[in-house]
Design a protein around this motif. Sequence first.
Motif, PDB file in Angstrom:
ATOM      1  N   GLU A   1     -46.757  -4.459 -25.907  1.00 19.43           N
ATOM      2  CA  GLU A   1     -45.758  -3.479 -26.305  1.00 19.43           C
ATOM      3  C   GLU A   1     -45.581  -3.505 -27.831  1.00 19.43           C
TER       4      GLU A   1
ATOM      5  N   GLY B   1     -48.218  -1.652 -29.705  1.00 19.90           N
ATOM      6  CA  GLY B   1     -48.433  -0.316 -29.153  1.00 19.90           C
ATOM      7  C   GLY B   1     -49.663  -0.256 -28.278  1.00 19.90           C
ATOM      8  N   PHE B   2     -50.030  -1.399 -27.700  1.00 17.14           N
ATOM      9  CA  PHE B   2     -51.205  -1.501 -26.827  1.00 17.14           C
ATOM     10  C   PHE B   2     -52.515  -1.125 -27.521  1.00 17.14           C
TER      11      PHE B   2
ATOM     12  N   THR C   1     -53.187   3.664 -21.718  1.00 20.25           N
ATOM     13  CA  THR C   1     -52.915   4.064 -23.100  1.00 20.25           C
ATOM     14  C   THR C   1     -54.204   4.503 -23.794  1.00 20.25           C
TER      15      THR C   1
ATOM     16  N   ARG D   1     -44.424   8.317 -13.942  1.00 24.66           N
ATOM     17  CA  ARG D   1     -43.858   7.866 -15.215  1.00 24.66           C
ATOM     18  C   ARG D   1     -42.379   8.233 -15.328  1.00 24.66           C
TER      19      ARG D   1
ATOM     20  N   GLN E   1     -39.095   5.775 -15.068  1.00 25.09           N
ATOM     21  CA  GLN E   1     -38.197   5.672 -16.224  1.00 25.09           C
ATOM     22  C   GLN E   1     -36.759   6.016 -15.818  1.00 25.09           C
TER      23      GLN E   1
ATOM     24  N   THR F   1     -39.303   0.196 -17.422  1.00 21.31           N
ATOM     25  CA  THR F   1     -40.032   0.483 -18.652  1.00 21.31           C
ATOM     26  C   THR F   1     -41.481   0.745 -18.261  1.00 21.31           C
TER      27      THR F   1
ATOM     28  N   PHE G   1     -45.388   2.641 -19.292  1.00 20.54           N
ATOM     29  CA  PHE G   1     -46.286   3.153 -20.335  1.00 20.54           C
ATOM     30  C   PHE G   1     -47.458   3.884 -19.681  1.00 20.54           C
ATOM     31  N   GLY G   2     -48.232   4.577 -20.516  1.00 19.42           N
ATOM     32  CA  GLY G   2     -49.425   5.262 -20.019  1.00 19.42           C
ATOM     33  C   GLY G   2     -49.075   6.504 -19.229  1.00 19.42           C
TER      34      GLY G   2
ATOM     35  N   TRP H   1     -48.436   1.724 -16.493  1.00 21.49           N
ATOM     36  CA  TRP H   1     -48.295   0.289 -16.725  1.00 21.49           C
ATOM     37  C   TRP H   1     -46.809  -0.005 -16.837  1.00 21.49           C
TER      38      TRP H   1
ATOM     39  N   LYS I   1     -43.308  -2.552 -16.615  1.00 21.91           N
ATOM     40  CA  LYS I   1     -42.777  -3.904 -16.764  1.00 21.91           C
ATOM     41  C   LYS I   1     -42.104  -4.283 -15.458  1.00 21.91           C
TER      42      LYS I   1
ATOM     43  N   TYR J   1     -46.352  -7.510 -15.869  1.00 22.23           N
ATOM     44  CA  TYR J   1     -46.585  -6.060 -15.780  1.00 22.23           C
ATOM     45  C   TYR J   1     -47.235  -5.729 -14.441  1.00 22.23           C
TER      46      TYR J   1
END
Lengths: 412, 412
Positions: A165, A168-169, A192, A333, A337, A342, A344-345, A353, A355, A390
């Motif tokens: 994180e 920023g991957f 990502t 996603r 959220q 949390t 990502f992607g 991805w 958490k 993750y």
Amino acid sequence: MFHANDNYLKLRGSYLFSTVARKVREFKEAEPDKSVISLGIGDVTQPLAPVIIDALHDAVDEMAHADTFRGYAPDLGYEFLRHAMAEEDYRARGCDIQDDEVFISDGAKSDSGNIQEIFSDRDVIAVCDPVYPVYVDSNVMAGRTGTFLEDSNTWSDVVYMPCTEENGFAPELPERTPDIIYLCFPNNPLGTVLTKSQLQTWVDYANRVGAVIIFDAAYEAYIQDDPNAADEDRIPHTIYECEGARTCAIEIRSFSKNAGFTGVRLGATIVPKDLKDQNGTPMHDLWARRHGTKYNGAPYIIQKAGLAVYSPEGRKQLGEQVGYYMENAKMIRTSLQKAGYTAFGGVNAPYIWLKTPQGMTSWDFFDHLLEKVQVVGTPGSGFGPHGEGYFRLTAFGTHEDTKEALERIRTL
Amino acid sequence: MFHANDNYLKLRGSYLFSTVARKVREFKEAEPDKSVISLGIGDVTQPLAPVIIDALHDAVDEMAHADTFRGYAPDLGYEFLRHAMAEEDYRARGCDIQDDEVFISDGAKSDSGNIQEIFSDRDVIAVCDPVYPVYVDSNVMAGRTGTFLEDSNTWSDVVYMPCTEENGFAPELPERTPDIIYLCFPNNPLGTVLTKSQLQTWVDYANRVGAVIIFDAAYEAYIQDDPNAADEDRIPHTIYECEGARTCAIEIRSFSKNAGFTGVRLGATIVPKDLKDQNGTPMHDLWARRHGTKYNGAPYIIQKAGLAVYSPEGRKQLGEQVGYYMENAKMIRTSLQKAGYTAFGGVNAPYIWLKTPQGMTSWDFFDHLLEKVQVVGTPGSGFGPHGEGYFRLTAFGTHEDTKEALERIRTL
């Protein structure tokens, strides 16, 4: 007396996805009444598109008649498919790739496992962490990774490039110089991407230190092009969009995710003739020799199906298929959220991805999801130490299953 | 800086069949008006049998609908095909092979090239001379063969077992004890066979010295069973007909020659769970791990086609196809013998091994046949030093081409 390859004995447990499959099978046996939804293994669920089905039937019919029957395929692939890929995936994007630099295979997994074989067993590999397990495991089997360090859950001779994180991957250039660098963007498992300027940094670095980049582009079809982005901010579909990549990069392509070929098996690897080791040995010749000696070409009927991917109708139908999965990605996603996770992607890739909540380990969260709401994902720690904490979900389910799985997760 | 695998650089010239193909291509370019007949590469010419075509179409249709679509296949093969092979090829012959000892692959060439990988790179291989080049070349690439000795045209660390007219093309037990022994019967390139008692000698030897036999049974469908033969004189269809083979033998199977799958790609390798190295490591587990890590399963539609081979209709149609090629084999053998050539094989195998006339080298005879009468065969020397002065013809042409080629050879 014969001996086993003792490098195999160093491998850690079984292959990640086999373990996931076993756990799911055991759960189903114990709880046969519960319906399990898998957003785990990156396997597609949409049937093959009509254009692919038609191409397969036509090719099968050709095999039924002596004058159109095809025996052994060329080891390196039929010209028609090598040409289509070089033209459509590369030259149409302004990348200088010739037809005979495209090697057709039975899939990206085979190629990513086998490609290490053309390099010295003393070469040092670098991988992102987390990472698709095949890159590391195939190098363990070749004796290239040293010893396993239990404390850090890493191999002594592997250079790890954390994707976190915090950065920023995007992996940072490693301190220890590797010989072989594995990169995969859009990334599996993170979902990502890198911009063109970020990838250019890697190409420049590889050329400077004399490293080779194995670039896995299996998910390029999921990139959402932004026509307003500046050139350097665009997301490259191929590493050959970067200047200088011909002298430092091999690229691996798949038909599994852009055309649903997970059970059909077709892939390709690009080895430019300009890629030479320090003694001037062209790696193109070595890969050709490997194909010639240990492989007998992808089936004709399947290469014809691959060709259909590039037809106007194929592009339309497969674009819709990718769009279908990307709707799932967006749904996952945003829904996660909203539920406070949390995540990502999932914007330019079919993977999300997330958490794990309350600092659970990845496998604890796996068991938790399976047991409480019968949703299957993939534990992040299976992809490397920095994946701990993750969890990967894929967008390859049906809309209905995906929606239902998200609803179940929401109730947790 | 990255380095090429320097074992690859030790390989001699290009792969035999690539060289043959190049020479033929060059001749055709130079003499476009002349019709070239190939009895060279062992590629089939008969179209796929109707039962196979139907199975392919049906499976393609399944892939068109969400409820019957199949994604990733099991890495080791679909149960239906593993079961059919274990049952029909082994248990029906009284051999104790379980379903999960059958590993489905994309062909015998891949398996024969890859199987060495599960053994130590210090193990010593033994091969017949002449021999199918893949066994040796894949071991050269793995660094297991030492240095090439120009004088004898052999590798310093390979044990060669000459198969000559003098020993009836049956290899003798080697003086230096090898760890890994490659045997192929019915033999490619010789077209000759071993009796059950001859093969039993090898199984007993392997068990005694702790060696493993890689038994290539790609041509077993061509064996003409003699119902009147004593058990010891029968020609075994599988090495597991021999007592004790479960502790010393791996067997490789192909669908290429019994079902015409050269361009369809399907094979299998049998690794019994009783096969263990001196430390007790089961080689079954290592091969499973290789499949799991570097392979993603054979395509569903092709495994379904493989299943059709075992249906009553499949057996009938494919028996006729094998019979068709065996008529060619008989025609080649008798016609060559009538023309004064010394020829072997072709009775239980689709290959005829002939002595070149007037002491010509194998490649001289190749050029001679190509240039004078436009018939293509395979130079015996390409299969090893004891192949020098011999030439391989295959029975896989059409009747018409085979007849025409023999007529042309007669006029020489």
